[in-house]
Design an enzyme around this catalytic site. Structure first.
Site, short mmCIF file in Angstrom:
data_model
loop_
_atom_site.label_atom_id
_atom_site.label_comp_id
_atom_site.label_asym_id
_atom_site.label_seq_id
_atom_site.Cartn_x
_atom_site.Cartn_y
_atom_site.Cartn_z
N VAL A 264 0.84 -1.21 0.00
CA VAL A 264 0.00 0.00 0.00
C VAL A 264 0.87 1.25 0.00
CG1 VAL A 264 -1.82 1.25 1.21
CG2 VAL A 264 -1.82 -1.25 1.20
N TYR A 265 1.82 1.31 0.91
CA TYR A 265 2.71 2.46 1.00
C TYR A 265 3.51 2.63 -0.30
CZ TYR A 265 6.52 5.46 2.64
OH TYR A 265 7.43 6.47 2.78
N ALA A 266 4.07 1.55 -0.80
CA ALA A 266 4.87 1.63 -2.02
C ALA A 266 4.03 2.14 -3.19
CB ALA A 266 5.48 0.27 -2.35
#
Length: 242
Positions: free
Chosen positions: A152-154
């Protein structure tokens, strides 16, 4: 270096801690006045109280769309101009996607992507009218490598990497430079979600970056001659690939 940014006004979001605070200190040291934007009023008041007149606090919850839209007008009202925008505010969601909280995903994508886009959108007319400006975005090494423990962050940082590169092409004709800094893991509050074992291993192996090291790269980007844009700097600890 003390006068390289003399007379400049910078806006730093997520400025009360971590990379944002380190960026603020480096900008002040280079001669700029800095409007520190953060939703944490207590922390913001505390950090500004020891940094003198060059540090100007502005409490805004950027996740509130109405409040977010007031950022640029409020800064112009306070200091009259914006030479530098450091869009730094962000959050982190790591781990297995199947275990992620959908509300946390929404919040992270909103802050890491939507807020950055809106802040840049809102400052552009001011910079275009002045024929100059610098926009820097805190991205991540995750924007360049499909990190398996943080899908998600990436993904949010891949989106911002594309945003920086495309907006840069639109606005360089107006004298505006746009770039991002993409550090590997930085010692900051964003690592609080890391598994304890992984964080311990990273610290022991020397695989983390200090926030002030990121700030010095930002200053390097800002102080190049106007005809040179540093589009993206990827930073990683030497031991990160071990």
């Amino acid at each position: 270096m003390a006068a390289e940014l003399e007379g400049k006004v910078a806006v730093v979001t997520g400025a009360a801690s971590g990379i944002g605070l380190a960026s603020t200190d480096a900008l002040i040291a280079a001669g700029a006045r800095v409007v520190l934007v953060d939703r944490d009023e207590t922390a913001l008041t505390s950090v500004c109280s020891v940094r003198g007149d060059a540090a100007i606090p502005l409490v805004i919850d950027l996740l509130d769309p109405v409040a977010c839209a007031t950022l640029v007008p409020q800064v112009i009202g306070l200091v009259g101009q914006i030479d530098i925008l450091h869009a730094n505010a962000g959050t982190y969601v790591g781990g297995e996607l199947v275990d992620s909280d959908p509300a946390a995903i929404d919040r992270m994508l909103n802050l890491n992507v939507n807020v950055v886009m809106k802040n840049v959108h809102d400052v552009l007319p001011h910079m275009i009218a002045r024929g100059t400006g610098d926009i820097l975005v805190t991205s991540s090494l995750a924007a360049h490598f499909p990190t398996p423990w943080e899908p998600v962050y990436a993904s949010s940082k891949w989106a911002i990497n594309c945003f920086v590169q495309t907006v840069r092409r639109q606005v360089f004709k107006h004298g505006i430079r746009v770039g991002s800094v993409s550090p590997g893991p930085v010692i900051s509050a964003l690592l609080s979600d890391w598994p304890e074992e992984k964080l311990r291993e990273a610290k022991e192996s020397g695989s983390l970056i200090e926030a002030d090291e990121v700030a010095q790269v930002l200053i390097f980007m800002l102080t190049r001659q106007r005809g040179l844009t540093i589009r993206d700097v990827v930073m990683m600890p030497t031991n990160f690939d071990l």
